[in-house]
Design an enzyme around this catalytic site. Structure first.
Site, PDB file in Angstrom:
ATOM      1  N   LYS A  72     -12.853  16.145  25.671  1.00  0.00           N
ATOM      2  CA  LYS A  72     -13.268  15.297  24.553  1.00  0.00           C
ATOM      3  C   LYS A  72     -12.062  14.929  23.696  1.00  0.00           C
ATOM      4  O   LYS A  72     -11.222  15.781  23.392  1.00  0.00           O
ATOM      5  CB  LYS A  72     -14.326  16.025  23.724  1.00  0.00           C
ATOM      6  CG  LYS A  72     -14.892  15.196  22.567  1.00  0.00           C
ATOM      7  CD  LYS A  72     -15.998  15.956  21.862  1.00  0.00           C
ATOM      8  CE  LYS A  72     -16.495  15.193  20.645  1.00  0.00           C
ATOM      9  NZ  LYS A  72     -17.594  15.901  19.943  1.00  0.00           N
ATOM     10  N   SER A 147     -21.132  13.040  18.672  1.00  0.00           N
ATOM     11  CA  SER A 147     -19.838  12.464  18.980  1.00  0.00           C
ATOM     12  C   SER A 147     -19.358  12.751  20.409  1.00  0.00           C
ATOM     13  O   SER A 147     -18.326  12.240  20.829  1.00  0.00           O
ATOM     14  CB  SER A 147     -18.784  12.991  17.992  1.00  0.00           C
ATOM     15  OG  SER A 147     -18.660  14.397  18.074  1.00  0.00           O
ATOM     16  N   SER A 171     -23.451  16.883  17.441  1.00  0.00           N
ATOM     17  CA  SER A 171     -22.574  16.118  18.323  1.00  0.00           C
ATOM     18  C   SER A 171     -22.624  16.535  19.780  1.00  0.00           C
ATOM     19  O   SER A 171     -22.142  15.809  20.648  1.00  0.00           O
ATOM     20  CB  SER A 171     -21.128  16.211  17.825  1.00  0.00           C
ATOM     21  OG  SER A 171     -20.973  15.494  16.627  1.00  0.00           O
TER      22      SER A 171
END
Length: 465
Positions: A72, A147, A171
């Site tokens: 990520k 996210s 997220s």
């Protein structure tokens, strides 16, 4: 699509080579990623394939040896552009891995690039001015969530078999729900972060695993949870519990929309209730549960502590005129709120947090809480965020995801499990939330449910490579 555990077994048994697996992975990415924009910052293909050949020529380094993975883009990876989705860091190439990445690399995984995220991870919609928008593979017109949206899409489409994510305000849970995969927010402290700066005060965000199966969540979790004595909240290492076939003896408290407090699409509640009925069939007791605290108090405490934490970390970018103009409005709003707070306001918010933690820990009626993982189905990907939910005006960029706050505020473990699809063909998920430290039990429960449903395999994304 084979899960990571199966792929690693095949690699170890010599049924396939890391080079073959990498070649297949890169072909899949070439075929599906251009339309979805989930994997970004890719390393040169020749370098990736060289690493795969090297993995084939060396003894296994660890439990992820030879497995492709993308990290990520909120985590720093040595030698790979790590932007945090911000134009401020568009050319940032770290000279060292962060702690989590060190552990993933040491376990033998081959890092191929990054997965997309919103700017600095703010907001549950993965778009940024560096890489653009990540789109949902079940309908490219709508959001993939965030996210950890890039990670979720990469898993759902078979571009990756395993992915890391992070979770402050859903997220991990929101994009997992919107992409028909699993996402696990561990108890705060289980996954150590880099021991830099303040390590005592801020307990809102944590890294965690994402996957298409529970056993894969456990696989990555065991890699990234090694305790670190430099961190005051570090906890003992994670050990999975044995597989069981029943949920007998488990009591689930169904919060639903908290008596109408959360505006929520009705179909979401029905999908979650259908999943809970399946859990009843597996032996669980399910009953309505009203938490012993006002949800308005949780929201007040959350927004106070969140803005305070964001300001503490990102204020230098705000105070520098050259970088302030490159921050998105939501970041500026958070920082300005945080900078304006008094110590007493922060203390009072933490008192609410403390009260909620003690109240859930001491109640005898339920073992785990269940809540939907989102209040709406994926929205138009061209929007920044939905400003209304069920006709109710949202007063901030993140109010529409308020349903994730009960776990986030007190660092409780929360597992998103897929619960099926709405009439429009879009996925949804449900949070299973336990006491802090009950991570292994939550995943054991998830495994029983997965064995009976396996939504990621039942309704896999149909994109031809």
């Amino acid at each position: 699509m084979r899960d990571a555990t199966d792929l690693i077994r095949a690699l170890q048994a010599g049924e396939m080579s890391s080079h073959d697996l990498m070649t297949q992975t890169l072909a899949r990415i070439d075929a599906v990623n251009p339309a979805l924009n989930a994997i970004v910052g890719m390393r040169p293909v020749d370098d990736i394939l060289t690493d795969a050949k090297a993995a084939d020529a060396t003894p296994p380094k660890g439990p992820l040896h030879g497995l492709p993975i993308a990290i990520k883009d909120l985590a720093e990876v040595k030698g790979i552009r790590s932007t945090f989705g911000s134009p401020i860091f568009a050319d940032n190439i770290p000279t060292a891995d962060c702690l989590m990445v060190q552990r993933i690399r040491a376990a033998g995984a081959i890092i191929i690039g990054k997965t997309n995220t919103p700017e600095f991870g703010l907001g549950s919609h993965s778009y940024n001015p560096v890489y653009g928008v990540t789109r949902n593979p079940y309908d490219r017109r709508v959001s993939a969530g965030g996210s950890s949206g890039g990670a979720a899409v990469a898993l759902a489409t078979g571009m990756l078999a395993l992915a890391d994510g992070s979770d402050m305000m859903g997220s991990l849970r929101n994009p997992a729900a919107w992409n028909n995969v699993y996402g696990f927010r561990p108890s705060y402290g289980l996954v150590p972060d880099d021991p830099v700066g303040d390590t005592f005060l801020h307990q809102l965000s944590t890294n965690g695993p994402m996957a298409r199966s529970i056993r894969d969540l456990e696989l990555l979790l065991q890699v990234i949870v090694v305790p670190d004595a430099r961190l005051p909240h570090s906890t003992p290492a994670f050990t999975p519990l044995p597989n069981v076939t029943t949920l007998k003896g488990l009591t689930i408290g169904w919060i639903g929309d908290w008596g109408g407090y959360y505006p929520m699409e009705p179909e979401i509640l029905q999908l979650c209730e259908d999943a809970l009925e399946q859990m009843r069939g597996l032996g669980a007791t399910v009953k309505p549960f009203m938490p012993p605290i006002a949800p308005e108090q949780l929201w007040h405490a959350w927004t106070t502590l969140r803005s305070w934490a964001i300001a503490a970390k990102q204020a230098p970018l705000y105070h520098n005129p050259e970088t302030r103009d490159l921050l998105k409005p939501e970041m500026i709003w958070e920082i300005e709120r945080g900078l304006a707070m008094s110590a007493i306001e922060v203390h009072e918010a933490s008192l609410i947090r403390s009260t909620w933690f003690a109240a859930f820990a001491s109640q005898p009626d339920v073992d785990i809480m269940a809540l939907p993982s989102a209040q709406i189905f994926p929205f138009n990907a061209d929007l920044h965020w939905p400003d209304t939910v069920m006709g109710r005006k949202m007063d901030s960029y993140h109010r529409w995801m308020e349903v994730v706050v009960p776990a986030s505020l007190t660092g409780l473990p929360a597992l998103n499990v897929p619960v099926g699809f709405g009439a429009g063909g879009l996925p949804m998920g449900m949070q299973l939330i336990g006491q802090r430290g009950s991570d292994a039990r939550i995943l054991q429960i998830g495994q029983v449910y997965h064995g009976a449903t396996d939504w990621p395999r039942q309704r896999a994304v149909k994109i031809k490579a």
